[in-house]
Enzyme design. Structure first.
Site, PDB file in Angstrom:
ATOM      1  N   ASP A  84       0.836  -1.193   0.000  1.00 52.07           N
ATOM      2  CA  ASP A  84       0.000   0.000   0.000  1.00 52.07           C
ATOM      3  C   ASP A  84       0.877   1.251   0.000  1.00 52.07           C
ATOM      4  OD1 ASP A  84      -2.262   1.843   0.730  1.00 52.07           O
ATOM      5  OD2 ASP A  84      -3.305  -0.041   1.068  1.00 52.07           O
ATOM      6  N   HIS A 102      -3.605   6.025   3.629  1.00 51.78           N
ATOM      7  CA  HIS A 102      -4.321   4.840   3.163  1.00 51.78           C
ATOM      8  C   HIS A 102      -3.698   3.553   3.707  1.00 51.78           C
ATOM      9  CE1 HIS A 102      -5.778   1.877   0.145  1.00 51.78           C
ATOM     10  NE2 HIS A 102      -6.795   2.691  -0.023  1.00 51.78           N
ATOM     11  N   SER A 130     -10.953  -0.975  -0.756  1.00 51.80           N
ATOM     12  CA  SER A 130      -9.689  -0.924  -0.025  1.00 51.80           C
ATOM     13  C   SER A 130      -9.899  -1.188   1.455  1.00 51.80           C
ATOM     14  CB  SER A 130      -9.037   0.457  -0.176  1.00 51.80           C
ATOM     15  OG  SER A 130      -8.325   0.568  -1.377  1.00 51.80           O
TER      16      SER A 130
END
Length: 831
Positions: A192, A267, A612
């Protein structure tokens, strides 16, 4: 042997601008140049492009000659290494040298090959990434040992209470947390945007020594915070690496200070903490939630692999970097790999399973018993948008939970609408003028652009001091719509869903007071009110957290849908999990909205949405199963989670879609994940490496190509195989005719001795299971059965029909979705 999807040659011509042109046009030209730098190439006769540029400070016109031919990053995939699963340092060096040898045969020398290669995949995946011209890539693709040659794809991220909604209780007695020992010593890798290591989610307090199976050493490529001498990694966060070579080759050099696995975007910290973060009390953002954050496997060890680089550009994850990270994670000895990203499919390519980096990586992870979980994508509700569709991938859709972050909108006619909001800082008893974005536009802005509040479309003279109503859509992030409203002087925003967004309302960290509503809100409509009065006004209540929302789960409108466009006989997505309004840990360096203009930083937690977010939920559950059953194959773990999923919501009704219709397996796969039941599935549908190889035989791949995928390079397609007979936990027949069709499955007993009885339903078709009962006497015993499906005069043609198969022994219910389409002979002949 396959050169996939070359990018078309850009047509580059001379651009002329006067010295008085708008600076915005200058920025657009710079963007063109950046695009050429990233993707452009020309033939030998199109080597240079003359582009007119000018500087506004001196009002002079400058001309620059730029090289239009850019060598692009190609991945040359060679299958498996001959050195097997446990390579020595000599094996790794030999593999890299073999890559230089192969490329030098095309480029002419070892020196040129070394200069061109940016990654040598020398551990478990055999191949390399190199900067090549199209003609060079085409020559390499012709070589007999090459499986595929393809351009490194652009991947993008598919962007608390959710675990309680899934039935897990920290102080419970028999939940999946207790049965799976909280994922203790399972190692979860997250590919990620990196990690914020100082987050309490990754504290080593109460954590024992690093497991001996970890082979990543003490590599911790994370920059230390100013004034700190402490190593960012610890016994919880046991490793961190970054992979940027492909990104830098495409986008330009990253400053040396950012050569770190530290997360500046948020994220990666969010997804990793969702999969394997500690219990962290006091989790809240902007005054909402106020609970305990935790991961699905809160006692797992975690490792971060940073492959996504831009803090504002979603398409900042390059496939060559992703493949390098997967190869490294496998070598490091992880148990679960979580990938909350996927490539953007521009066309359907039947060879995608060997030209997609996540698919290739997941295939080689199988050989080390590593589960790879991936997000389904955020391009729903359009059919055939699901990505990460190879059968060896565990593909996760997104749905809601029973918690809302809510705000009420009161219209001037006293109608009250409920929407989603993270914060409203307007006086709840004060009304403000309401203006429709399309009525507040500049004269030179189109209605289409203005209604979605694109940057530069709203006129401050019309917006200042008002609440503006923008439409979600236009492929623009809704937080950017809020920024445009704020820049134009608005005090708040009503964000109305477009038709595609349906009833999925989202609480996002907007830069101004915002409430997201949908058009069918209890029969009330903001547009109708707005058009019925000359002076519309509106007020917003403070945002609050609501629990026990019904119905839940509901499929998120953005969650990508099947059918599987690459292999229609494999149902995708596989499962759904919470992916809407998910609270988890966040990077202190990132702004809440990720907008460049947003100065709000230093938040320990944030609320995000997307597949996600659903992906790491399933990764966390897989971690629990890995701890409980360390020798189970990835397919067995996948089967346990899929066959115990539910297709009912918390009202005991069928799961709904975002448009108030009933959802189908093309939205949720096998259903909504149920961790407690997954710990004890009763039966599993296991799949071996050779089962997958036979699936490739049935799919039409050559024996030579298939043999190259295993380290001893020997494999023969014995007998006849059908793609529908892959031992998958779901059954999909996309192309049956008037004759009965049968599929074969094998189940393995993982529970006590018992007898299972079958019950199959498929409306409009005759369906029979043979035998209809299976008796097991021991753990590990396997039984084979057939499912026979036959069309009737009542069977609808051309449309998919949905049913299910259940095996029940009184204590366990093992469920598989069944998807069937009766097609005409003309359509069948096209397959």
């Amino acid at each position: 042997m396959n050169l996939a999807n070359p990018i078309p040659t850009p047509m580059i011509s001379s651009l002329k601008l006067s010295a008085d042109d708008n600076p915005m046009q200058y920025r657009e030209i710079v963007g063109v140049l950046q695009t050429i730098r990233s993707h452009g190439r020309a033939t030998n006769k199109q080597r240079q492009a003359e582009v007119g540029l000018f500087r506004f400070d001196s009002k002079e016109l400058y001309t620059l000659n730029i090289l239009a031919v850019m060598k692009l990053c190609y991945i040359v995939y060679l299958g498996a290494h001959s050195h097997g699963p446990n390579p020595s340092s000599y094996d790794l060096e030999s593999a890299t040298n073999s890559h230089y040898d192969l490329l030098s045969s095309t480029l002419g020398s070892h020196e040129k090959a070394k200069e061109a290669i940016i990654y040598s995949y020398n551990k478990h995946i055999n191949g390399f990434a190199a900067l090549l011209e199209e003609e060079e890539a085409a020559q390499i693709a012709k070589k007999p040992d090459v499986v595929s040659v393809f351009l490194s794809k652009v991947h993008k991220p598919h962007t608390t209470r959710s675990w309680e909604f899934l039935g897990l209780r920290r102080n419970g007695i028999n939940t999946a947390w207790q049965i799976g020992r909280y994922g203790e010593n399972t190692i979860i890798a997250n590919i990620d945007t990196g990690v914020w290591p100082e987050s309490e989610s990754f504290s080593e307090k109460g954590i024992g020594p690093v497991p001996a199976k970890w082979r990543g050493g003490n590599v911790c490529q994370i920059s230390k915070l100013g004034g700190s001498n402490k190593t960012p990694c610890n016994r919880k966060l046991i490793g961190a690496r970054f992979f940027s070579k492909a990104y830098e080759a495409s986008k330009g050099q990253i400053p040396p200070s950012q050569h770190t696995a530290r997360d500046f975007q948020g994220h990666g910290t969010h997804t990793l903490s969702t999969a394997g973060g500690n219990f962290v009390p006091g989790a809240t953002v902007l005054g909402n939630a106020n609970g305990t954050a935790k991961g699905g496997s809160p006692r797992a060890r975690v490792a971060a692999y940073k492959v996504c680089w831009s803090t504002i550009d979603e398409t900042s994850c390059l496939g060559a970097d992703v493949l390098a990270a997967i190869d490294q994670a496998i070598a490091d000895g992880v148990d679960v790999i979580s990938v909350s990203a996927g490539s953007t499919r521009t066309e359907i390519n039947s060879d995608e399973i060997f030209t997609d980096e996540v698919s290739i990586g997941a295939f080689h992870a199988l050989f080390r018993n590593v589960v790879l979980v991936a997000s389904a994508g955020n391009d729903g509700p359009t059919p055939e948008t699901v990505v990460n569709v190879a059968p060896w991938l565990f593909t996760v859709a997104a749905s809601t939970i029973d918690r809302d972050f809510s705000s009420n909108i009161t219209l001037g006619n006293n109608q009250v609408l409920t929407g989603a909001s993270l914060f409203v800082n307007l006086p709840s008893n004060q009304s403000f003028p309401l203006i429709l974005a399309s009525d507040a536009r500049f004269a030179n802005a189109t209605i289409e652009d203005a209604q979605v509040c694109k940057p530069g479309t709203l006129d401050p003279a019309k917006v200042s001091g008002k609440i503006v109503m923008c439409l979600r859509g236009g492929k623009i992030r809704s937080v950017a719509e809020g920024q445009e409203a704020l820049s134009a002087g608005a005090v708040g925003m009503v964000l109305e869903n477009d038709d595609q967004s349906g009833n999925t309302v989202i609480a996002e960290p907007h830069v101004l007071s915002t409430t997201n509503t949908h058009k069918t809100n209890e029969g009330k409509n903001v547009y109708d009110y707005y058009n019925s009065t000359e002076s519309p006004i509106v007020s917003m209540s403070a945002a609050k957290t609501l629990l026990g929302i019904k119905p839940a789960p509901v499929m998120a409108s953005f969650s990508s849908r099947g059918p599987n466009p690459i292999q229609p006989s494999i149902l995708k997505p596989d499962i759904t999990a919470p992916g809407v309004n998910i609270l988890a840990s966040y990077s202190l360096a990132a702004s809440l909205s990720n907008l460049p203009s947003d100065t709000r930083r230093g938040f320990r937690f944030n609320v995000l949405q997307g597949t996600s977010m659903s992906c790491p939920h399933v990764s966390g559950v897989a971690g629990l199963l890995k701890t409980r059953h360390p020798n189970w194959t990835p397919a067995a773990i996948k089967s346990a989670i899929m066959t115990t999923a539910t297709t009912q919501d918390n009202t005991n009704g069928a799961i709904q879609d975002a448009d108030n219709t009933l959802a189908t397996p093309f939205a949720y796969g096998s259903g909504h994940v149920q961790p407690d039941l997954a710990m004890d599935p009763g039966l599993v549908y296991d799949i071996t490496i050779f089962d997958y190889l036979n699936f490739l035989c049935a799919s039409g791949y050559s024996e030579n190509l298939i043999a190259s995928l295993i380290f001893n390079k020997t494999f023969i397609c014995y007998g006849s195989h059908r793609v529908t007979d892959l031992n998958y936990p779901s059954i999909t027949l996309p192309n049956i005719g008037s004759n009965a069709e049968n599929v074969t499955r094998t189940v393995t007993n993982v529970g006590p001795p018992s007898t299972y009885v079958a019950n199959a339903e498929l409306p409009g078709f005759n369906i029979v299971v043979v035998p209809s009962s299976l008796t097991f006497k021991r753990v590990g015993e396997k039984k084979r059965f057939q499912v026979i499906v036959e069309a009737t005069s009542e069977s609808p043609k051309g449309s998919y029909q949905f049913g299910e198969l259940k095996w029940t022994n009184g204590n366990h219910v093992v469920t598989s979705p069944i998807v069937v389409r009766l097609t005409s002979s003309e359509l069948r002949s096209a397959y």
